[in-house]
Each structure stands twice: as structure tokens, then as C-alpha cells.
Design an enzyme around this catalytic site. Structure first.
Site, PDB file in Angstrom:
ATOM      1  N   PRO A  29      47.434 -53.162  47.728  1.00 38.72           N
ATOM      2  CA  PRO A  29      47.436 -54.592  48.065  1.00 38.72           C
ATOM      3  C   PRO A  29      46.032 -55.133  47.882  1.00 38.72           C
ATOM      4  CG  PRO A  29      47.524 -53.234  50.071  1.00 38.72           C
ATOM      5  CD  PRO A  29      47.590 -52.295  48.905  1.00 38.72           C
ATOM      6  N   MET A  30      45.877 -56.246  47.162  1.00 35.81           N
ATOM      7  CA  MET A  30      44.544 -56.829  46.986  1.00 35.81           C
ATOM      8  C   MET A  30      44.629 -58.346  47.042  1.00 35.81           C
ATOM      9  SD  MET A  30      42.537 -54.488  44.187  1.00 35.81           S
ATOM     10  CE  MET A  30      43.842 -54.332  42.990  1.00 35.81           C
ATOM     11  N   CYS A  50      41.452 -53.659  56.829  1.00 34.56           N
ATOM     12  CA  CYS A  50      40.587 -54.663  56.194  1.00 34.56           C
ATOM     13  C   CYS A  50      39.286 -54.838  56.991  1.00 34.56           C
ATOM     14  CB  CYS A  50      41.323 -56.000  56.078  1.00 34.56           C
ATOM     15  SG  CYS A  50      40.281 -57.251  55.306  1.00 34.56           S
TER      16      CYS A  50
HETATM   17  C1  FMN Z   1      39.586 -57.948  45.839  1.00 33.66           C
HETATM   18  C2  FMN Z   1      40.143 -56.966  46.841  1.00 33.66           C
HETATM   19  C3  FMN Z   1      41.095 -57.402  47.735  1.00 33.66           C
HETATM   20  C4  FMN Z   1      41.643 -56.504  48.670  1.00 33.66           C
HETATM   21  N1  FMN Z   1      42.629 -56.937  49.510  1.00 33.66           N
HETATM   22  C5  FMN Z   1      43.265 -56.043  50.330  1.00 33.66           C
HETATM   23  C6  FMN Z   1      44.412 -56.431  51.080  1.00 33.66           C
HETATM   24  O1  FMN Z   1      44.886 -57.581  51.017  1.00 33.66           O
HETATM   25  N2  FMN Z   1      44.976 -55.477  51.890  1.00 33.66           N
HETATM   26  C7  FMN Z   1      44.490 -54.193  51.962  1.00 33.66           C
HETATM   27  O2  FMN Z   1      45.043 -53.378  52.690  1.00 33.66           O
HETATM   28  N3  FMN Z   1      43.430 -53.815  51.237  1.00 33.66           N
HETATM   29  C8  FMN Z   1      42.824 -54.697  50.409  1.00 33.66           C
HETATM   30  N4  FMN Z   1      41.790 -54.277  49.613  1.00 33.66           N
HETATM   31  C9  FMN Z   1      41.415 -52.856  49.609  1.00 33.66           C
HETATM   32  C10 FMN Z   1      42.187 -52.083  48.518  1.00 33.66           C
HETATM   33  O3  FMN Z   1      43.573 -52.119  48.768  1.00 33.66           O
HETATM   34  C11 FMN Z   1      41.727 -50.614  48.454  1.00 33.66           C
HETATM   35  O4  FMN Z   1      41.972 -50.018  49.689  1.00 33.66           O
HETATM   36  C12 FMN Z   1      40.249 -50.477  48.128  1.00 33.66           C
HETATM   37  O5  FMN Z   1      39.849 -51.357  47.099  1.00 33.66           O
HETATM   38  C13 FMN Z   1      39.878 -49.046  47.737  1.00 33.66           C
HETATM   39  O6  FMN Z   1      40.616 -48.625  46.623  1.00 33.66           O
HETATM   40  P1  FMN Z   1      39.981 -48.631  45.111  1.00 33.66           P
HETATM   41  O7  FMN Z   1      38.751 -47.802  45.156  1.00 33.66           O
HETATM   42  O8  FMN Z   1      41.066 -48.058  44.250  1.00 33.66           O
HETATM   43  O9  FMN Z   1      39.658 -50.052  44.802  1.00 33.66           O
HETATM   44  C14 FMN Z   1      41.209 -55.160  48.708  1.00 33.66           C
HETATM   45  C15 FMN Z   1      40.228 -54.748  47.802  1.00 33.66           C
HETATM   46  C16 FMN Z   1      39.706 -55.620  46.875  1.00 33.66           C
HETATM   47  C17 FMN Z   1      38.673 -55.130  45.901  1.00 33.66           C
END
Ligand code: FMN
Length: 323
Positions: free
Chosen positions: A21-22, A106
Site C-alpha cells: 500500500p502506498m 505509518c
Molecule cells: C510514497 C509512499 C507511500 C506509502 N504509503 C503507505 C501506506 O499508505 N500504507 C502503508 O502501510 N505503508 C505505506 N508506505 C510504506 C510501504 O508500504 C513500504 O512498507 C515501504 O516503502 C518499505 O518497502 P519498500 O522498501 O519496498 O519500499 C508508503 C511508502 C511510500 C514510499
């Protein structure tokens, strides 16, 4: 090789690659694109439970799906068990996702300030109550997504409380909230959570390519992988990783034409689902052109543009020039 089936509640996924989720990223069009490339389950960005109950239009749009966007999960953020239950019931009825996820990780200041996201990590009892409210009320399976706590036994305690409350899966991002995105995702701590629980545990953090995907699966022993930042502007990552885990071989990719073609497909999907006006297209265009030949000039031109149609035309014409 290491691509395994993953079962979350009643839903059996053909593989174990999940889109994270992002916020401002994982809208319906983006999820559809990741799915085309082999994401087995995709999550909406977090939706604020209070805002959804107050009939906030922006929050409603975040949950929108389509018949070909299956299976998908909706993530809720909140801290009040009753409101989260009410919002989850609304989500179940309105969007009918295969799973409803609770954001317990978060680290952003405004979310923590409202007692939500990673603020909940310090209240295992409240988290247990929230998850129990949802699992006791909903027909839809419930998952949760956490970050690490400073001490491992604290992380394990919250993970156990989430499982005891009836969650069907748990995702662990291997960083503490204080770390935000610094340092590396701690795979050994994720492994400790995996060893502690019987429900599926999904590893998250720093999965950027074929090697890091394989390493994360091997070192953590987790049931699935969740990919976030590496998919931004690059949904094709799912195909690359999937292919590698299945065959042990890497796909040859022409990054330039792939990403530009994907942006074109993305814009078409946004148009098809009437989403152009609800996102910051310029920001998305930046991600899709990152690191490409000539991207600096495209970006400079993009900076002067505000209107969605003009941005689309610029990128489309750049795409044609590059092919
Ligand atoms: C732009 C952005 C928005 C994010 N929004 C959420 C979110 O809405 N909910 C959530 O649980 N994590 C959110 N995250 C965290 C990501 O889901 C993930 O846990 C984190 O980026 C680490 O994984 P990665 O190294 O593959 O990016 C967000 C991360 C980014 C970069």
C-alpha cells in the site's frame, strides 16, 4: 525456485508477490498495471477510517476497484476500534475486497499525532482490540502491516497479539518507525516474527531486484514478499522478479522503451477509470521517466505543466520519439 502459493483467509494466490500500500501511488490504474506484470495481490493506499465515514470523496476514490482488479486488499488507518469496525463494514459492503488491512506502521508525523499507524505499535492491547473487532464482525479476512519495535520481544509481542486476534496474515517492514527509511530492512528481525507465528508472514523492505527478492525469501523464510518503492514508475519489476523466482534466470529488459510504454499504458488506464484529475500526474510521470535517456529534458518540460492533458501529450510524444 522460490515462488510459492500464498493463502490469505479463503483466497489462494497463484504466487506470493504483493504490491505494498502506498499513499498517492497505488490507485486502481497503478494496481491494474502491476497485476498485468504478475503482482498476486495489490493493496490500496491507506484510507482514513474517519474520513471514509464522513463521506469524504477523496477517501472513497482510494477504495475504488474493478472486476479485473482482483484479488485486492483495502488498507485502513485509524485508532478507534468502533470507527475502524464501522469503516471496515462499509469497505466490505462497498468495495468487496479479498482482504482488509490495518495500518500499524505509518511513521508520518500527522498519522502518529492522531494516535494511528506506528503510534499503535506501543499499544499491543489496543491493536488486539482493533483486530478482534474486525475479525469478529467482518466476513472478509483481516491482515495487518507493522514496523519493528526497538526491542525484538516487543515486536514479537505485537505480532502475537495480532495473530491471537484472528488476523489472516501479517506484513513486516523491517525498520522501526524512528528509522523512517534510513538503514536497511532488518531481515533477521523479520525472520524472528516469521518463526513466532503460524499465520502467513510477508516480508517487506528494500526488495529492489531479483537478488534482493531471493535473498529476502531465503533469509527470512517468509511466505510472501511485498514490494513498494521499487515498483513506483516501474511496475515491470513484478514480471522480472516473478520470472527469476520461477526459472532462476533474468529477463533481458530494454528499460527505456519498457518504462515509456508502461507510462503510456498507465495513462490509458487512468483515463479509462476517470482518475486523471484525482492524482498528481506530474509526480507519476517523474517516477516513470527516472533514469531514462533524455528524461532530464522531459522532466524540465514537465515542471512547467499543470494540466493533465498537456502532461500526457508531452510524455506520449516523447515516447514516440524514443521508440
Ligand atoms: C510514497 C509512499 C507511500 C506509502 N504509503 C503507505 C501506506 O499508505 N500504507 C502503508 O502501510 N505503508 C505505506 N508506505 C510504506 C510501504 O508500504 C513500504 O512498507 C515501504 O516503502 C518499505 O518497502 P519498500 O522498501 O519496498 O519500499 C508508503 C511508502 C511510500 C514510499
Amino acid at each position: 525456485m522460490r515462488l510459492k502459493k500464498l493463502k490469505i483467509g479463503r483466497t489462494e494466490l497463484p504466487g506470493n508477490l504483493l504490491l505494498a500500500p502506498m499513499a498517492d501511488v497505488t490507485n486502481l490504474a497503478f494496481r491494474l498495471l502491476c497485476r498485468r506484470y504478475g503482482a498476486d495481490l495489490t493493496y490500496t493506499e491507506m484510507i482514513n477510517a474517519d474520513a471514509l465515514l464522513n463521506e469524504n470523496r477523496k477517501s472513497f476514490i482510494k477504495g475504488l476497484s474493478s472486476p479485473d482488479d482482483r484479488p485486492f486488499g483495502v488498507q485502513l488507518v485509524g485508532s478507534c476500534p468502533e470507527k475502524l469496525r464501522e469503516a471496515a463494514l462499509f469497505v466490505e459492503e462497498e468495495f468487496k475486497p479479498e482482504v482488509i488491512d490495518v495500518n500499524v506502521g505509518c511513521p508520518s508525523r500527522c498519522i502518529i499525532g492522531a494516535g494511528c499507524g506506528s503510534a499503535l505499535l506501543n499499544s499491543p492491547e489496543l491493536v488486539h482490540t482493533i483486530i478482534s473487532e474486525l475479525t469478529g464482525t467482518l466476513k472478509t479476512p483481516v491482515s495487518a502491516k507493522i514496523r519493528l519495535l526497538g526491542r525484538e520481544e516487543k515486536t514479537l509481542e505485537i505480532a502475537r497479539r495480532i495473530e491471537e486476534a484472528g488476523a489472516s496474515a501479517l506484513t513486516v517492514h523491517g525498520r522501526t518507525a524512528a528509522q523512517m527509511y534510513s538503514g536497511n530492512s532488518d531481515l533477521m528481525s523479520i525472520k524472528a516474527v516469521k518463526n513466532e507465528l503460524s499465520i502467513p508472514v510477508i516480508a517487506n523492505g528494500d526488495i529492489r531486484n531479483e537478488e534482493s527478492a531471493e535473498r529476502t525469501l531465503e533469509l527470512t523464510g517468509c511466505d510472501g514478499l511485498m514490494i513498494g518503492r521499487a515498483a513506483m514508475g516501474n511496475p515491470f519489476i513484478f514480471k522480472r522478479i516473478r520470472h527469476y523466482l520461477e526459472t532462476g534466470e533474468k529477463l533481458e529488459v530494454d528499460k527505456q522503451s519498457r518504462q515509456l510504454e508502461d507510462f503510456d499504458a498507465y495513462v490509458s488506464l487512468l483515463e479509462e477509470h476517470n482518475l486523471i484529475s484525482s492524482i498528481n500526474l506530474r509526480m507519476h510521470a517523474h517516477w516513470f521517466t527516472k533514469g531514462l535517456r533524455g528524461s532530464r529534458q522531459v522532466r524540465e518540460k514537465l515542471n512547467g505543466l499543470k494540466d493533465g492533458k498537456a502532461i500526457t501529450e508531452l510524455i506520449r510524444s516523447s515516447c514516440q520519439e524514443q521508440y
